[in-house]
Design a protein around this motif. Structure first.
Motif, PDB file in Angstrom:
ATOM      1  N   ILE A  47     120.711  31.931 -26.503  1.00 45.41           N
ATOM      2  CA  ILE A  47     120.320  31.579 -28.005  1.00 45.41           C
ATOM      3  C   ILE A  47     120.075  30.275 -28.255  1.00 45.41           C
ATOM      4  O   ILE A  47     118.912  29.835 -28.608  1.00 45.41           O
ATOM      5  N   VAL A  48     120.737  29.363 -27.544  1.00 43.84           N
ATOM      6  CA  VAL A  48     120.149  27.806 -27.778  1.00 43.84           C
ATOM      7  C   VAL A  48     119.091  27.626 -27.123  1.00 43.84           C
ATOM      8  O   VAL A  48     118.088  27.028 -27.424  1.00 43.84           O
ATOM      9  N   ILE A  49     119.035  27.917 -25.760  1.00 45.19           N
ATOM     10  CA  ILE A  49     117.904  27.462 -24.871  1.00 45.19           C
ATOM     11  C   ILE A  49     116.435  28.325 -25.358  1.00 45.19           C
ATOM     12  O   ILE A  49     115.467  27.991 -25.339  1.00 45.19           O
ATOM     13  N   GLY A  50     116.732  29.805 -25.806  1.00 46.08           N
ATOM     14  CA  GLY A  50     115.612  30.392 -26.200  1.00 46.08           C
ATOM     15  C   GLY A  50     115.040  29.873 -27.626  1.00 46.08           C
ATOM     16  O   GLY A  50     113.827  29.800 -27.722  1.00 46.08           O
ATOM     17  N   GLY A  51     115.850  29.318 -28.542  1.00 44.04           N
ATOM     18  CA  GLY A  51     115.525  28.610 -29.572  1.00 44.04           C
ATOM     19  C   GLY A  51     114.621  27.554 -29.370  1.00 44.04           C
ATOM     20  O   GLY A  51     113.589  27.403 -29.939  1.00 44.04           O
ATOM     21  N   LEU A  52     115.187  26.787 -28.467  1.00 41.84           N
ATOM     22  CA  LEU A  52     114.458  25.678 -28.016  1.00 41.84           C
ATOM     23  C   LEU A  52     112.934  25.870 -27.278  1.00 41.84           C
ATOM     24  O   LEU A  52     111.997  25.262 -27.592  1.00 41.84           O
ATOM     25  N   GLY A  53     113.092  27.053 -26.466  1.00 39.12           N
ATOM     26  CA  GLY A  53     111.740  27.406 -25.913  1.00 39.12           C
ATOM     27  C   GLY A  53     110.727  27.970 -27.088  1.00 39.12           C
ATOM     28  O   GLY A  53     109.671  27.558 -26.774  1.00 39.12           O
ATOM     29  N   VAL A  54     111.264  28.688 -27.902  1.00 36.14           N
ATOM     30  CA  VAL A  54     110.384  29.108 -29.142  1.00 36.14           C
ATOM     31  C   VAL A  54     109.770  27.831 -29.872  1.00 36.14           C
ATOM     32  O   VAL A  54     108.402  27.504 -30.246  1.00 36.14           O
ATOM     33  N   ILE A  55     110.459  26.772 -30.115  1.00 41.08           N
ATOM     34  CA  ILE A  55     110.273  25.431 -30.775  1.00 41.08           C
ATOM     35  C   ILE A  55     109.261  24.703 -29.998  1.00 41.08           C
ATOM     36  O   ILE A  55     108.071  24.374 -30.439  1.00 41.08           O
ATOM     37  N   PHE A  56     109.556  24.705 -28.758  1.00 41.08           N
ATOM     38  CA  PHE A  56     108.596  23.804 -27.787  1.00 41.08           C
ATOM     39  C   PHE A  56     107.479  24.497 -27.649  1.00 41.08           C
ATOM     40  O   PHE A  56     106.165  23.832 -27.714  1.00 41.08           O
ATOM     41  N   ALA A  57     107.223  25.885 -27.826  1.00 39.22           N
ATOM     42  CA  ALA A  57     105.888  26.529 -27.651  1.00 39.22           C
ATOM     43  C   ALA A  57     104.955  26.176 -28.789  1.00 39.22           C
ATOM     44  O   ALA A  57     103.890  26.063 -28.744  1.00 39.22           O
ATOM     45  N   PHE A  58     105.710  26.544 -29.971  1.00 40.50           N
ATOM     46  CA  PHE A  58     104.939  26.046 -31.116  1.00 40.50           C
ATOM     47  C   PHE A  58     104.542  24.597 -31.517  1.00 40.50           C
ATOM     48  O   PHE A  58     103.544  24.277 -32.054  1.00 40.50           O
ATOM     49  N   LEU A  59     105.278  23.695 -30.976  1.00 39.26           N
ATOM     50  CA  LEU A  59     104.991  22.276 -30.986  1.00 39.26           C
ATOM     51  C   LEU A  59     103.980  21.751 -30.094  1.00 39.26           C
ATOM     52  O   LEU A  59     103.313  21.005 -30.283  1.00 39.26           O
ATOM     53  N   SER A  60     103.700  22.714 -28.975  1.00 41.28           N
ATOM     54  CA  SER A  60     102.573  22.413 -27.942  1.00 41.28           C
ATOM     55  C   SER A  60     101.284  22.682 -28.679  1.00 41.28           C
ATOM     56  O   SER A  60     100.311  22.144 -28.012  1.00 41.28           O
ATOM     57  N   LEU A  61     101.355  23.530 -29.736  1.00 38.36           N
ATOM     58  CA  LEU A  61     100.028  23.684 -30.315  1.00 38.36           C
ATOM     59  C   LEU A  61      99.495  22.263 -30.730  1.00 38.36           C
ATOM     60  O   LEU A  61      98.011  22.102 -30.568  1.00 38.36           O
ATOM     61  N   GLY A  62     100.105  21.508 -31.710  1.00 41.28           N
ATOM     62  CA  GLY A  62      99.546  20.073 -31.983  1.00 41.28           C
ATOM     63  C   GLY A  62      98.290  20.623 -32.960  1.00 41.28           C
ATOM     64  O   GLY A  62      98.578  21.388 -33.778  1.00 41.28           O
ATOM     65  N   PHE A  63      97.114  20.280 -32.728  1.00 42.95           N
ATOM     66  CA  PHE A  63      96.077  20.598 -33.653  1.00 42.95           C
ATOM     67  C   PHE A  63      95.233  21.621 -33.045  1.00 42.95           C
ATOM     68  O   PHE A  63      94.079  21.755 -33.609  1.00 42.95           O
ATOM     69  N   GLU A  64      95.499  22.229 -32.110  1.00 47.60           N
ATOM     70  CA  GLU A  64      94.639  23.032 -31.088  1.00 47.60           C
ATOM     71  C   GLU A  64      94.822  24.578 -32.244  1.00 47.60           C
ATOM     72  O   GLU A  64      95.959  24.549 -33.196  1.00 47.60           O
ATOM     73  N   ARG A  65      94.065  25.444 -31.698  1.00 46.77           N
ATOM     74  CA  ARG A  65      94.228  26.792 -32.476  1.00 46.77           C
ATOM     75  C   ARG A  65      94.760  27.813 -31.750  1.00 46.77           C
ATOM     76  O   ARG A  65      95.291  28.795 -32.017  1.00 46.77           O
ATOM     77  N   LYS A  66      94.858  27.918 -30.347  1.00 44.78           N
ATOM     78  CA  LYS A  66      95.476  28.768 -29.391  1.00 44.78           C
ATOM     79  C   LYS A  66      96.566  27.836 -28.643  1.00 44.78           C
ATOM     80  O   LYS A  66      96.646  26.921 -28.097  1.00 44.78           O
ATOM     81  N   LEU A  67      97.410  28.768 -28.237  1.00 42.70           N
ATOM     82  CA  LEU A  67      98.626  28.126 -27.407  1.00 42.70           C
ATOM     83  C   LEU A  67      98.017  28.453 -25.783  1.00 42.70           C
ATOM     84  O   LEU A  67      97.085  29.392 -25.502  1.00 42.70           O
ATOM     85  N   SER A  68      98.395  27.550 -24.888  1.00 41.95           N
ATOM     86  CA  SER A  68      98.026  27.747 -23.675  1.00 41.95           C
ATOM     87  C   SER A  68      98.984  28.431 -22.808  1.00 41.95           C
ATOM     88  O   SER A  68      99.689  29.063 -23.374  1.00 41.95           O
ATOM     89  N   SER A  69      98.644  28.836 -21.421  1.00 45.46           N
ATOM     90  CA  SER A  69      99.219  29.874 -20.975  1.00 45.46           C
ATOM     91  C   SER A  69     100.666  29.468 -20.774  1.00 45.46           C
ATOM     92  O   SER A  69     101.553  30.399 -20.894  1.00 45.46           O
ATOM     93  N   ASN A  70     101.038  28.242 -20.408  1.00 44.51           N
ATOM     94  CA  ASN A  70     102.447  28.049 -20.237  1.00 44.51           C
ATOM     95  C   ASN A  70     103.260  28.245 -21.571  1.00 44.51           C
ATOM     96  O   ASN A  70     104.505  28.744 -21.454  1.00 44.51           O
ATOM     97  N   ALA A  71     102.489  27.744 -22.581  1.00 45.79           N
ATOM     98  CA  ALA A  71     103.214  28.147 -23.855  1.00 45.79           C
ATOM     99  C   ALA A  71     103.687  29.345 -24.146  1.00 45.79           C
ATOM    100  O   ALA A  71     104.321  29.878 -24.858  1.00 45.79           O
ATOM    101  N   LYS A  72     102.467  30.368 -24.052  1.00 45.41           N
ATOM    102  CA  LYS A  72     102.354  31.930 -24.175  1.00 45.41           C
ATOM    103  C   LYS A  72     103.663  32.343 -23.177  1.00 45.41           C
ATOM    104  O   LYS A  72     104.285  33.148 -23.704  1.00 45.41           O
ATOM    105  N   MET A  73     103.856  31.816 -22.151  1.00 45.81           N
ATOM    106  CA  MET A  73     104.682  32.585 -21.093  1.00 45.81           C
ATOM    107  C   MET A  73     105.980  32.274 -21.660  1.00 45.81           C
ATOM    108  O   MET A  73     106.888  33.012 -21.620  1.00 45.81           O
ATOM    109  N   GLY A  74     106.034  30.828 -21.923  1.00 47.13           N
ATOM    110  CA  GLY A  74     107.383  30.229 -22.677  1.00 47.13           C
ATOM    111  C   GLY A  74     107.950  31.106 -23.739  1.00 47.13           C
ATOM    112  O   GLY A  74     109.219  31.117 -23.874  1.00 47.13           O
TER     113      GLY A  74
END
Length: 135
Positions: A47-74
């Motif tokens: 629950i803790v690690i998965g929550g952090l993974g979701v947060i990291f994935a959305f933080l990786s967006l920055g000012f981009e429009r799409k998630l990178s492949s690593n962020a999508k897998m995460g």
């Protein structure tokens, strides 16, 4: 694309290669997603690690429009690990509270395995009180 990337400019220095924005967060999201799926047997850690993974994935967006492949897998691994963990916790809680005899049996087994009698408490009594609380 600039084919003259490493060409010497008029200012006397070379252009520095740029690192894609959010790539570190995307990698952290992927690692957290994999850890979330691997640690499913612990039930609370994902629950803790998965929550952090979701947060990291959305933080990786920055000012981009799409998630990178690593962020999508995460994001996929983290969300699926979170969903599996929540389903396991919900079904086990539902099962235990709808079968109080089984819940009491687990308390008896814990009493027989551990030093509960020497410490002055009984798991069976505690479970019985918990069942009476939720009735």
């Amino acid at each position: 694309m600039d084919y003259f990337f490493n060409q010497k400019k008029d200012h006397g220095y070379y252009d520095q290669p740029t690192h894609p924005t959010g790539q570190t967060m995307a990698t952290a999201a992927m690692i957290a997603g994999i850890l979330c799926v691997v640690t499913l047997w612990t039930l609370y850690l994902p629950i803790v690690i998965g929550g952090l993974g979701v947060i990291f994935a959305f933080l990786s967006l920055g000012f981009e429009r799409k998630l990178s492949s690593n962020a999508k897998m995460g994001l996929i691994f983290s969300a699926s690990g979170l969903a599996i963990c929540v389903i396991i916790l919900a079904t086990s809680t539902f099962f235990l509270f709808n079968n109080p005899e089984r819940f009491l049996e687990i308390g008896r087994q814990l009493d027989s395995m551990g030093p509960a009698a020497e410490l002055g408490f009984s798991y069976e009594e505690t479970v019985g009180q918990l069942i009476n609380l939720f009735r």
